[in-house]
Enzyme design. Structure first.
Site, mmCIF file in Angstrom:
data_model
loop_
_atom_site.group_PDB
_atom_site.id
_atom_site.type_symbol
_atom_site.label_atom_id
_atom_site.label_comp_id
_atom_site.label_asym_id
_atom_site.label_seq_id
_atom_site.Cartn_x
_atom_site.Cartn_y
_atom_site.Cartn_z
ATOM 1 N N CYS A 113 0.851 -1.179 0.000
ATOM 2 C CA CYS A 113 0.000 0.000 0.000
ATOM 3 C C CYS A 113 0.888 1.230 0.000
ATOM 4 O O CYS A 113 2.069 1.159 0.312
ATOM 5 C CB CYS A 113 -0.874 0.038 1.249
ATOM 6 S SG CYS A 113 -1.934 -1.403 1.425
ATOM 7 N N GLY A 140 -0.358 0.045 -5.100
ATOM 8 C CA GLY A 140 -1.666 -0.572 -4.912
ATOM 9 C C GLY A 140 -2.674 0.038 -5.850
ATOM 10 O O GLY A 140 -2.790 1.266 -5.910
ATOM 11 N N ASN A 178 0.145 1.036 5.869
ATOM 12 C CA ASN A 178 0.864 0.194 4.908
ATOM 13 C C ASN A 178 1.599 -0.882 5.698
ATOM 14 O O ASN A 178 2.408 -0.559 6.554
ATOM 15 C CB ASN A 178 1.854 1.060 4.116
ATOM 16 C CG ASN A 178 2.823 0.254 3.269
ATOM 17 O OD1 ASN A 178 3.921 0.698 2.992
ATOM 18 N ND2 ASN A 178 2.434 -0.932 2.837
ATOM 19 N N GLY A 179 1.309 -2.134 5.394
ATOM 20 C CA GLY A 179 1.998 -3.220 6.086
ATOM 21 C C GLY A 179 1.019 -4.271 6.549
ATOM 22 O O GLY A 179 -0.124 -4.307 6.121
ATOM 23 N N TYR A 226 12.301 -4.538 -5.980
ATOM 24 C CA TYR A 226 11.164 -4.508 -6.896
ATOM 25 C C TYR A 226 10.116 -3.445 -6.606
ATOM 26 O O TYR A 226 9.678 -2.743 -7.512
ATOM 27 C CB TYR A 226 10.500 -5.896 -6.906
ATOM 28 C CG TYR A 226 9.172 -5.953 -7.618
ATOM 29 C CD1 TYR A 226 9.080 -5.731 -8.995
ATOM 30 C CD2 TYR A 226 7.996 -6.223 -6.922
ATOM 31 C CE1 TYR A 226 7.852 -5.770 -9.647
ATOM 32 C CE2 TYR A 226 6.764 -6.273 -7.573
ATOM 33 C CZ TYR A 226 6.705 -6.047 -8.930
ATOM 34 O OH TYR A 226 5.506 -6.082 -9.583
#
Ligand code: SF4
Length: 508
Positions: free
Chosen positions: A46, A72, A146-147, A291
């Site tokens: 995210c 996302g 996020n996570g 990435y």
């Protein structure tokens, strides 16, 4: 037109969608089906953004989310506050699809937080899109995260024993419930108290009617940075974003990373900070450098572009092979391929072209067309590949199915040899920290030798970057500690509740 959820928006408010601690649950709005062709990549997690002190806070947040869209694409949301009210709008789809001028006009205020989401836990319903806005005993709070938390079961069960009523399946609501149930006297103490009770990966932005908060978990898994927009004749605007590439679009200066275990508060008194946790070894996600993050971002103290360039160079040193051209698998393999080509002294060529306009609503006309999904996204440049010995550079092999299709595609375009080089070690273990990974039995490197994988993908040779080589490429004078669990199986947290993490659903 995207389907939207309004919360606290004057004139449009559907108060049945207001989450209240202890109130009856609103009904879930079903997730529109995504028909995007299946991918064999790991999915992004995210992206979060926060803005404090800007007359167009919603628009600035929109721009920040636009820059973070790669993190996302399932849903996005923006919440704003004007000192009195806290409005929230979220929807399914891309940031630009959801936030038209008309929608942004419904989000007044000088403060905002935003989120773009790929679901990692919780289902995909709109209600689980973020920010989540909760009317708690500590007042109205909006949160974006996020996570992935890894002790969900314990904390959730304890909160439910204490009377908490959960209305979403999102991790973020656990954090808000902890804040609401904290006995700490002030809100900032309650936030610090709550964050110290949860384990896992979280980079969080939070907002009340008059303050913005930003925090990172003690391990520092996910990136989160702070920036400033200079306002001539006025106070600076303070901004936070998952990646620094968002600051460029906002014309904000990068100030610094939020530290692992740090909680930052921005209010009319300025920026204050506290360490709510310390002494825990840092384990930032190395796969962000491999990435996820954009090459034009600076995360964990270094430029992603530089890391990827180094990975390509190291890969060339470790597993060079005689060839005529180095070809990246676009887009994520490009920077490593440039480094590889330069180090090896072999020409770099864009031998595969990616179609950037493959949409979310593509309907495959004929299921039986072989390798159709990959051919839709990638096309070989025949005159660059025909009669050539090709080194293909990619950033991962997950199930191996896509790699095999790409190797076949390059060979089908006339390449005489196809050598695949991967700019990280073999992925052998799932991630529990916010990256949607298939189960171990689906990860080809967890089940086959490198020679077995080479045989499966039909390459002439296959080599991965070594773990030592990868760590050399991301380490610098800051001495950041990295999580490498998906390459080693050594997890930096106790993940006693991993059965609570929903299984990955990405299709082959
Ligand atoms: S397990 Fe892999 S993807 Fe997950 S946080 Fe660790 S390095 Fe990143």
């Amino acid at each position: 037109m995207s389907r939207l959820l309004f919360q606290g928006v004057p004139g449009d408010a559907d108060e049945s969608n207001q989450l209240r601690i202890g109130s009856a649950a609103p009904s879930l709005i079903p997730d529109p089906c995504s028909l995007i062709p299946a991918s064999d990549k790991l999915h992004e997690e995210c992206g979060v953004v926060a803005v404090y002190g800007h007359p167009h806070a919603a628009r600035e947040t929109y721009l920040g989310l636009y820059a973070l869209q790669h993190r996302g694409q399932e849903s996005a949301g923006i919440a704003t506050a004007d000192g009195h009210h806290l409005a929230n709008i979220k929807g399914m789809g891309l940031v630009s699809e959801i936030f038209t001028d008309d929608v942004l006009a419904k989000l007044p205020g000088r403060m905002a937080i935003g989120h773009t989401r790929y679901s990692t836990t919780g289902d995909s319903a709109l209600l689980n899109a973020q920010p989540i806005r909760v009317d708690s005993t500590k007042g109205l709070i909006a949160i974006a995260h996020n996570g992935n938390l890894v002790n969900l079961g314990n904390v959730r069960a304890r909160l439910e024993r204490d009377g908490a009523y959960f209305q979403t399946t999102s991790d973020s609501e656990i954090i808000v419930q902890l804040i609401a149930h904290s006995s700490a006297g002030s809100l900032v103490d309650a936030i610090a108290d709550s964050l110290s009770q949860i384990e896992g990966a979280f980079s969080i932005v939070m907002m009340t009617r008059d303050r913005v908060f930003a925090a990172r978990d003690p391990h520092g898994f996910r990136p989160l940075s702070m920036g400033r927009i200079k306002n001539p004749g006025g106070a600076d605007t303070v901004v936070f974003a998952s990646e620094s590439c968002a600051f460029d679009l906002l014309r904000a200066e990068f100030v610094r990373d939020i530290l692992p275990g740090e909680l930052v508060m921005v209010s009319e008194d300025g920026v204050t900070s506290r360490q709510y946790a310390s002494g825990i070894p840092q384990s930032s996600c190395v796969f962000e450098h491999v990435y996820f993050a954009r090459p034009d971002s600076r995360i964990f103290g270094r430029w992603v572009q530089e890391s990827r360039d180094q990975m390509g160079r190291q890969l060339a040193r470790e597993s060079g092979v005689a060839a005529d051209v180095v070809v990246p698998v676009p887009d994520s393999g490009v920077t490593a391929a440039l480094g590889y080509a330069e180090e090896a002294g072999i020409p770099f060529r864009f031998g595969l072209i990616r179609n950037h306009y493959v949409g979310r609503t593509f309907i495959e006309p004929e299921q039986r067309v072989r390798d159709f999904g990959v051919r839709l996204k990638l096309n070989p440049v025949h005159n660059l590949l025909a009669g050539k010995r090709v080194i293909l550079i990619d950033d991962s092999i997950i199930r191996g199915t896509t790699s095999r299709k790409i190797v076949r595609m390059v060979r089908g375009a006339g390449a005489t040899e196809v050598h695949l080089r991967i700019s990280c070690p073999p992925t052998i273990s799932p991630c529990f920290y916010g990256v949607d990974t298939p189960s171990k039995k689906e990860l080809i490197a967890a089940n086959q030798s490198i020679e077995g994988i080479r045989h499966y993908i039909e390459a002439d040779s296959l080599a991965y970057l070594s773990l030592d080589g990868l760590l050399q490429c991301v380490r610098d004078e800051n001495n950041v500690g990295y999580c490498t669990a998906c390459y080693t199986g050594n997890y930096p947290t106790q993940w006693v509740d991993v059965e609570d993490i929903l299984p990955a659903t990405a299709a082959i």
